[in-house]
Write a protein that holds these residues in place. Structure first.
Motif, PDB file in Angstrom:
ATOM      1  N   HIS A   1       0.803  -1.220   0.000  1.00  0.00           N
ATOM      2  CA  HIS A   1       0.000   0.000   0.000  1.00  0.00           C
ATOM      3  C   HIS A   1       0.839   1.276   0.000  1.00  0.00           C
ATOM      4  O   HIS A   1       0.298   2.369   0.221  1.00  0.00           O
ATOM      5  N   ASN A   2       2.135   1.150  -0.259  1.00  0.00           N
ATOM      6  CA  ASN A   2       3.023   2.313  -0.346  1.00  0.00           C
ATOM      7  C   ASN A   2       2.968   3.188   0.908  1.00  0.00           C
ATOM      8  O   ASN A   2       2.922   4.423   0.838  1.00  0.00           O
ATOM      9  N   VAL A   3       2.975   2.542   2.056  1.00  0.00           N
ATOM     10  CA  VAL A   3       2.908   3.248   3.331  1.00  0.00           C
ATOM     11  C   VAL A   3       4.139   4.123   3.522  1.00  0.00           C
ATOM     12  O   VAL A   3       5.269   3.713   3.218  1.00  0.00           O
ATOM     13  N   THR A   4       3.920   5.337   4.048  1.00  0.00           N
ATOM     14  CA  THR A   4       5.034   6.258   4.294  1.00  0.00           C
ATOM     15  C   THR A   4       5.275   6.509   5.780  1.00  0.00           C
ATOM     16  O   THR A   4       6.360   6.950   6.165  1.00  0.00           O
TER      17      THR A   4
ATOM     18  N   VAL B   1       9.081   7.594   8.078  1.00  0.00           N
ATOM     19  CA  VAL B   1       9.068   7.877   9.509  1.00  0.00           C
ATOM     20  C   VAL B   1       8.381   6.739  10.257  1.00  0.00           C
ATOM     21  O   VAL B   1       7.353   6.223   9.815  1.00  0.00           O
ATOM     22  N   ALA B   2       8.953   6.379  11.398  1.00  0.00           N
ATOM     23  CA  ALA B   2       8.279   5.517  12.372  1.00  0.00           C
ATOM     24  C   ALA B   2       8.005   6.363  13.598  1.00  0.00           C
ATOM     25  O   ALA B   2       8.923   6.990  14.145  1.00  0.00           O
TER      26      ALA B   2
ATOM     27  N   PHE C   1      16.378  -2.671  14.580  1.00  0.00           N
ATOM     28  CA  PHE C   1      15.126  -2.413  13.868  1.00  0.00           C
ATOM     29  C   PHE C   1      15.331  -1.380  12.761  1.00  0.00           C
ATOM     30  O   PHE C   1      14.867  -1.567  11.622  1.00  0.00           O
ATOM     31  N   LYS C   2      16.031  -0.335  13.085  1.00  0.00           N
ATOM     32  CA  LYS C   2      16.260   0.743  12.112  1.00  0.00           C
ATOM     33  C   LYS C   2      17.069   0.266  10.917  1.00  0.00           C
ATOM     34  O   LYS C   2      16.740   0.566   9.754  1.00  0.00           O
ATOM     35  N   ARG C   3      18.142  -0.498  11.182  1.00  0.00           N
ATOM     36  CA  ARG C   3      18.995  -0.974  10.089  1.00  0.00           C
ATOM     37  C   ARG C   3      18.306  -2.033   9.243  1.00  0.00           C
ATOM     38  O   ARG C   3      18.316  -1.962   8.015  1.00  0.00           O
ATOM     39  N   ARG C   4      17.728  -3.022   9.904  1.00  0.00           N
ATOM     40  CA  ARG C   4      17.135  -4.124   9.144  1.00  0.00           C
ATOM     41  C   ARG C   4      16.012  -3.646   8.232  1.00  0.00           C
ATOM     42  O   ARG C   4      15.932  -4.065   7.073  1.00  0.00           O
ATOM     43  N   TYR C   5      15.172  -2.759   8.752  1.00  0.00           N
ATOM     44  CA  TYR C   5      14.016  -2.333   7.971  1.00  0.00           C
ATOM     45  C   TYR C   5      14.206  -0.976   7.303  1.00  0.00           C
ATOM     46  O   TYR C   5      13.245  -0.410   6.760  1.00  0.00           O
ATOM     47  N   ASN C   6      15.430  -0.476   7.351  1.00  0.00           N
ATOM     48  CA  ASN C   6      15.761   0.730   6.598  1.00  0.00           C
ATOM     49  C   ASN C   6      14.800   1.877   6.916  1.00  0.00           C
ATOM     50  O   ASN C   6      14.174   2.460   6.027  1.00  0.00           O
ATOM     51  N   ILE C   7      14.685   2.195   8.200  1.00  0.00           N
ATOM     52  CA  ILE C   7      13.800   3.271   8.648  1.00  0.00           C
ATOM     53  C   ILE C   7      14.626   4.554   8.765  1.00  0.00           C
ATOM     54  O   ILE C   7      15.505   4.646   9.625  1.00  0.00           O
ATOM     55  N   PRO C   8      14.380   5.564   7.937  1.00  0.00           N
ATOM     56  CA  PRO C   8      15.199   6.779   7.970  1.00  0.00           C
ATOM     57  C   PRO C   8      15.133   7.533   9.297  1.00  0.00           C
ATOM     58  O   PRO C   8      16.144   7.962   9.827  1.00  0.00           O
ATOM     59  N   TYR C   9      13.910   7.712   9.824  1.00  0.00           N
ATOM     60  CA  TYR C   9      13.749   8.484  11.052  1.00  0.00           C
ATOM     61  C   TYR C   9      12.794   7.775  12.014  1.00  0.00           C
ATOM     62  O   TYR C   9      11.737   7.292  11.611  1.00  0.00           O
ATOM     63  N   ILE C  10      13.206   7.730  13.276  1.00  0.00           N
ATOM     64  CA  ILE C  10      12.357   7.201  14.333  1.00  0.00           C
ATOM     65  C   ILE C  10      12.035   8.341  15.291  1.00  0.00           C
ATOM     66  O   ILE C  10      12.936   8.958  15.858  1.00  0.00           O
ATOM     67  N   TYR C  11      10.751   8.632  15.440  1.00  0.00           N
ATOM     68  CA  TYR C  11      10.288   9.658  16.367  1.00  0.00           C
ATOM     69  C   TYR C  11       9.674   8.961  17.572  1.00  0.00           C
ATOM     70  O   TYR C  11       8.499   8.602  17.573  1.00  0.00           O
TER      71      TYR C  11
END
Length: 625
Positions: free
Chosen positions: A304-307, A335-336, A349-359
């Motif tokens: 679903h192209n979630v952002t 963003v997460a 979590f950030k590296r494996r799933y390639n999450i640019p920013y965690i808030y």
């Protein structure tokens, strides 16, 4: 209060005073404050404009309907629900409810799983200015009766799930005479079919003048929390607070083109509060999941192209337990946003799933004050530097507490004692004198007063007791340490030890049940455990263990059922005759560390089974805690 170190730094700042460049040179951490203040200034300005224009959540929705009626509002189980369609359904709800004669601000309770009908029912009632109580569909028995009574619901609307219907049927005689409407079932003697009413209702719009008496103080919804006093309490989410909650995603510039993935329950403040309200504020799109699935999570995100993804800490841990895939990092998430992501899995979590920013944020549903980490700092939930403290309208202070009694420590003058820099402390948030009669819960003044502390730093002041312990590092980043008092967190839900204890104590053979949370290796939060003392003439037998199992299963939601039982030889109490939980928590539940009989919640055999050294590892592995 600023520490000596803070005062020294602020004094030095005054001598530097040669502009932003000098500040950045003298204080390497000033860039963190600038980044946060820019975001906060933007969200504050947007919030003020909405308040001035009376742009409540229902106005946000109707504005989006008018602007882009065919746009996807909700995507659910591969079906797309446009803003226009959701508005038609909401209009039907409003036309049905208009016949009930309820006034603006009166309450209707809904007990519905994650599905589009939850959202359009909420919005339809909002069209009339009716407050909506979000009932946790896992609760049953007396806690369910209490929640319905506490919010003073005039009507109850129930989802189609058989388990929910059964829970309501069990207590229908105890909740008083209020109309009950149920999805997916035909009418009977004790409820009316909601589906029949929806089929017959018109989707003609309700004229907005019917809600013209709404003010910023009018309740938008009630979201329940366990708190520290036992049974769930309805937190008042006013229209004003709804506007503020709907602006939080502006900290990372949410836009109408964003797609938000929500798998947390809509009755919860993360899903039903932040998820719905921020989607409405921007006219964005929500991908809604009925129940969280670790294996399907990123499949849905890609599909679903979630952002933007919402999380709680345990959710991220479950995602890391899924076998790795070459597709893990392939998605459009930018963003997460969530809370409870522990430092030990943050980077994985950030590296494996390639999450640019965690808030990562911290903010209790009923809390006064809010922290958010906008700097991608691993493990932190925000910052509270001397500059941010000076610019905070509601000053925060971290004070000493007695870990055995749960009481704040006061000095000879009767004032609380702020912790030293780097030491863990209980978070308190200042309440201005003009808000001394602040009501966070629907209910009596006494219920609300329990969350306030007075004469904290000086005579006459008033602070909100957030009830959580934090620590601060040398760069003023904040880290959540623990939930203090009689509530612990498990499976993303708050569990009241008093509520669980009251259920267990219903058995005549139990003299006392001391409930607390214990840490489990590799799991977020604390699992429920009960130290049980039987009546003097009672010997522990298999039938008693089975009775405890049945009672917990029938009257407690799954996350609140004690996973472990302990039968100590002596009662653990403090010198003030309060239950002593600290040492019990430290001792945990490993058979090698405890001489008392230990048992675990055995769903397979429908009883509590003996926890031995041999079964310990098997249980942990099988349960995947």
């Amino acid at each position: 209060m600023p520490s000596n170190r803070d005062k020294m730094l602020l004094g030095a700042a005054g001598t530097v005073g040669a502009g932003l460049l000098s500040w950045r040179t003298f204080f390497p951490w000033i860039a963190y404050d600038i980044a946060f203040l820019k975001r906060r200034r933007r969200t504050d300005k947007m919030r003020e404009i909405d308040i001035r224009n009376r742009r409540y959540c229902i106005n946000m929705f109707e504005e989006a309907v008018a602007k882009h009626p065919k746009k996807a509002f909700v995507i659910f189980e591969d079906r797309v629900y446009s803003y226009e369609f959701m508005n038609e359904q909401a209009n039907k709800v409003a036309n049905i409810a208009a016949k009930w004669g309820l006034k603006v601000g009166e309450c209707v309770a809904i007990m519905i799983e994650n599905e589009p009908s939850f959202i359009w029912t909420f919005l339809g009632l909002q069209k009339l200015g009716i407050a909506v109580a979000f009932i946790n569909y896992n609760i049953k028995g007396q806690p369910l009766v209490h929640t319905i009574r506490a919010c003073e619901a005039k009507v109850l609307i129930v989802g189609a799930a058989d388990e929910i219907v059964h829970s309501v049927e069990e207590v229908k005689q105890d909740i008083g005479y209020i109309p009950i409407f149920i999805h997916g079932h035909t009418s009977c003697e004790w409820f009316q079919s909601w589906d029949d009413l929806m089929q017959q209702a018109t989707h003609v719009s309700i004229y907005p003048s019917v809600r013209e008496e709404m003010t910023p103080k009018t309740p938008c919804c009630y979201i329940f929390t366990s708190g520290t006093t036992g049974l769930p309490k309805p937190v008042i989410i006013s229209q004003l607070r709804g506007i503020a909650m709907g602006k939080l995603f502006q900290l990372f510039n949410l836009t109408p083109s964003d797609i938000i993935y929500t798998t947390t329950p809509l009755y919860h403040s993360v899903g039903g509060g932040l998820g719905i309200l921020n989607t409405l504020d921007q006219g964005a799109t929500m991908v809604l999941k009925r129940k969280f699935s670790a294996h399907q999570y990123f499949e849905d995100v890609r599909k679903h192209n979630v952002t933007v993804i919402q999380y709680i800490g345990e959710l991220c841990r479950y995602l890391l337990s899924v076998p790795e895939s070459k597709l893990d990092g392939h998605h459009k998430v930018r963003v997460a946003f969530g809370n409870g992501l522990r430092a030990d899995i943050w980077e994985r979590f950030k590296r494996r799933y390639n999450i640019p920013y965690i808030y990562e944020f911290f903010g209790a549903t009923e809390g006064i004050g809010f922290f958010v980490n906008v700097n991608n700092k691993t493990g932190a939930c925000g910052r509270y530097s001397p500059i941010l403290r000076m610019m905070d309208a509601l000053e925060k202070v971290f004070v000493q507490v007695d870990i055995d009694t749960g009481e704040v420590v006061r000095d000879k003058n009767g004032h609380c004692i702020p912790v030293k820099h780097g030491e863990p402390g209980l978070l308190l948030s200042a309440i201005p004198a003009m808000l001394n009669d602040l009501q966070v819960y629907k209910g009596s003044r006494e219920i609300n007063e329990k969350k306030f502390l007075r004469n904290v730093l000086k005579e006459g002041d008033c602070y909100f007791n957030v009830g959580d312990i934090f620590s601060m590092d040398d760069d003023y980043f904040l880290y959540f340490k623990d939930r203090f008092g009689d509530t612990f967190r498990w499976r993303g839900e708050n569990v009241s030890t008093l509520e669980v204890s009251n259920v267990l104590n219903k058995l005549d053979v139990i003299h006392d049940a001391n409930v607390y949370g214990v840490e489990v290796t590799g799991a977020e939060g604390r699992a429920g455990m009960a130290a049980i003392h039987l009546e003097d003439n009672v010997t522990l037998m298999e039938n008693i263990l089975r009775d405890i199992f049945n009672l917990a299963t029938e009257q407690l939601p799954s996350y609140a059922r004690p996973l472990f039982l302990r039968f100590p030889k002596e009662r653990a109490i403090t010198t003030t005759l309060k239950q002593q939980k600290t040492q019990l928590r430290k001792e945990g539940f490993h058979p090698e560390d405890i001489d008392d009989p230990l048992y675990y919640y055995d769903d397979q055999n429908k009883t509590y089974s003996r926890l031995s050294v041999e079964t310990y590892s098997q249980f942990i592995t099988k349960s995947k805690l």
